[in-house]
Design a protein around this motif. Structure first.
Motif, PDB file in Angstrom:
ATOM      1  N   ALA A 228      43.829  11.386   7.376  1.00 19.36           N
ATOM      2  CA  ALA A 228      42.582  10.946   8.157  1.00 19.36           C
ATOM      3  C   ALA A 228      42.740   9.539   8.704  1.00 19.36           C
ATOM      4  O   ALA A 228      42.357   9.390  10.095  1.00 19.36           O
ATOM      5  N   ASP A 229      43.214   8.685   8.176  1.00 19.68           N
ATOM      6  CA  ASP A 229      43.688   7.263   8.545  1.00 19.68           C
ATOM      7  C   ASP A 229      44.463   7.438   9.817  1.00 19.68           C
ATOM      8  O   ASP A 229      44.435   6.635  11.002  1.00 19.68           O
ATOM      9  N   ALA A 230      45.415   8.271   9.626  1.00 15.39           N
ATOM     10  CA  ALA A 230      46.753   8.429  11.025  1.00 15.39           C
ATOM     11  C   ALA A 230      45.606   8.889  12.153  1.00 15.39           C
ATOM     12  O   ALA A 230      46.097   8.479  13.143  1.00 15.39           O
ATOM     13  N   MET A 231      44.685   9.952  11.833  1.00 15.06           N
ATOM     14  CA  MET A 231      44.239  10.674  12.953  1.00 15.06           C
ATOM     15  C   MET A 231      43.331   9.348  13.705  1.00 15.06           C
ATOM     16  O   MET A 231      43.115   9.529  14.914  1.00 15.06           O
ATOM     17  N   ALA A 232      42.643   8.516  12.803  1.00 19.80           N
ATOM     18  CA  ALA A 232      41.771   7.486  13.353  1.00 19.80           C
ATOM     19  C   ALA A 232      42.785   6.606  14.329  1.00 19.80           C
ATOM     20  O   ALA A 232      42.268   6.207  15.551  1.00 19.80           O
ATOM     21  N   LYS A 233      43.825   6.204  13.882  1.00 14.51           N
ATOM     22  CA  LYS A 233      44.689   5.406  14.685  1.00 14.51           C
ATOM     23  C   LYS A 233      45.128   6.202  16.016  1.00 14.51           C
ATOM     24  O   LYS A 233      45.264   5.644  17.360  1.00 14.51           O
ATOM     25  N   GLY A 234      45.290   7.298  15.825  1.00 13.58           N
ATOM     26  CA  GLY A 234      45.948   8.365  17.081  1.00 13.58           C
ATOM     27  C   GLY A 234      44.587   8.476  17.988  1.00 13.58           C
ATOM     28  O   GLY A 234      44.726   8.075  19.261  1.00 13.58           O
ATOM     29  N   THR A 235      43.432   8.361  17.410  1.00  8.76           N
ATOM     30  CA  THR A 235      42.168   8.379  18.387  1.00  8.76           C
ATOM     31  C   THR A 235      42.194   7.146  19.277  1.00  8.76           C
ATOM     32  O   THR A 235      41.988   6.843  20.285  1.00  8.76           O
TER      33      THR A 235
END
Length: 305
Positions: free
Chosen positions: A65-72
């Motif tokens: 979830a943290d990685a997806m937030a960084k991706g966004t």
């Protein structure tokens, strides 16, 4: 008649069109007469090899979830990266890997002040100045298409061709309404694109955002952290109805440059005494479009006018 504009050098007109050089593949025999059962797995067409999904090489911490937030956040930075400079020029090398040899096409998309834009592909130039969009096929003499449409570059392309789904995210990032960065980058490649991961670049390398869409399509978007603009886009296409493992890799390598005032070659349009027409359609050619090469169709209609 709805025309879908695409600059891809090759498209699939049926799930297995590439199996026979573009012709629809014959359906395999089924039922009780010696053929495979209807639910049997389909074999890959001749010449194709199984291609693993892009996501297979991603680690658990890169898809958290943290990685997806960084991706966004990385995708959202692209909007600023493409809208802040006065002028931008991206040189794009598009490669589609298919049996028999890679299909390649070079494109240039440029944006100047006051909404001016220019897209140049092999044999075709699209120019946007004010509310006017000009379509110029290189091999059509004496004519060009002109469409007047207020709004964005994306709006004008849609007005002219029925869709703005070019394989160029810049069309939406600078020339569209990029309120949803994931859709602006991914919607021309997959349906309902969602951020699925983030991999930080090292030693100055680009950050990579993993995206997934309906139907199994996946995208890796490389973002230059220094410029907040595109470096590469890798798309793993899954044709509808294709057998398991059949994926068509499509890669866009981007060289992006920005300018403080204007482009080295400003965006202009010169009619050069040619006749303007307002549609690529010909009164003598009104049947439903069959060819996947829509640019060629538009050129054909301009020649007929």
């Amino acid at each position: 008649m709805r025309i879908t504009l695409t600059l891809l050098a090759l498209t699939l007109s049926s799930p297995l069109a590439l199996a026979q050089g573009g012709a629809p593949a014959a359906a395999p025999p089924q039922g009780d007469e010696g053929g495979p059962p209807m639910d049997a797995p389909m074999d890959l067409p001749p010449g194709f090899e199984k291609v693993e999904p892009l996501s297979k090489g991603w680690k658990a911490d890169e898809t958290s979830a943290d990685a997806m937030a960084k991706g966004t956040a990385a995708l959202e930075s692209l909007v600023k990266g493409y809208t802040t400079p006065a002028a931008i020029e991206d040189k794009v090398s598009l490669t589609m890997k298919v049996p028999g040899g890679d299909q390649k096409q070079d494109l240039t998309i440029a944006f100047g002040p006051n909404g001016a834009a220019r897209i140049v592909a092999t044999g075709v130039t699209l120019t946007r100045l004010g509310d006017d969009l000009y379509f110029e096929p290189a091999d059509v003499t004496g004519k060009y298409m002109k469409v007047t449409k207020a709004g964005t570059l994306s709006d004008a392309i849609t007005e002219a061709f029925g869709s703005s789904m070019l394989p160029l995210p810049e069309v939406q990032l600078r020339g569209g309404k990029a309120s949803d960065a994931a859709a602006a980058v991914g919607a021309m490649f997959v349906a309902n694109p969602k951020v699925a991961g983030f991999r930080a670049g090292t030693a100055g390398a680009a950050d990579v955002v993993l995206m997934k869409g309906d139907g199994g399509g996946e995208i890796e978007v490389s973002v230059d952290p220094k410029t907040a603009r595109l470096a590469n886009v890798t798309y793993s296409a899954v044709p509808p109805g294709a057998p398991e493992g059949l994926r068509i890799p499509i890669m866009l390598a981007v060289q992006s440059a920005s300018f403080d005032k204007d482009l080295p070659v400003p965006i202009v349009f010169d009619a050069k005494g040619r006749k303007a027409v307002d549609s690529p359609r010909s009164e003598e050619h009104t049947s439903e479009l069959q060819s996947p090469y829509v640019i060629s169709y538009a050129v054909f209609c301009l020649k007929k006018k």
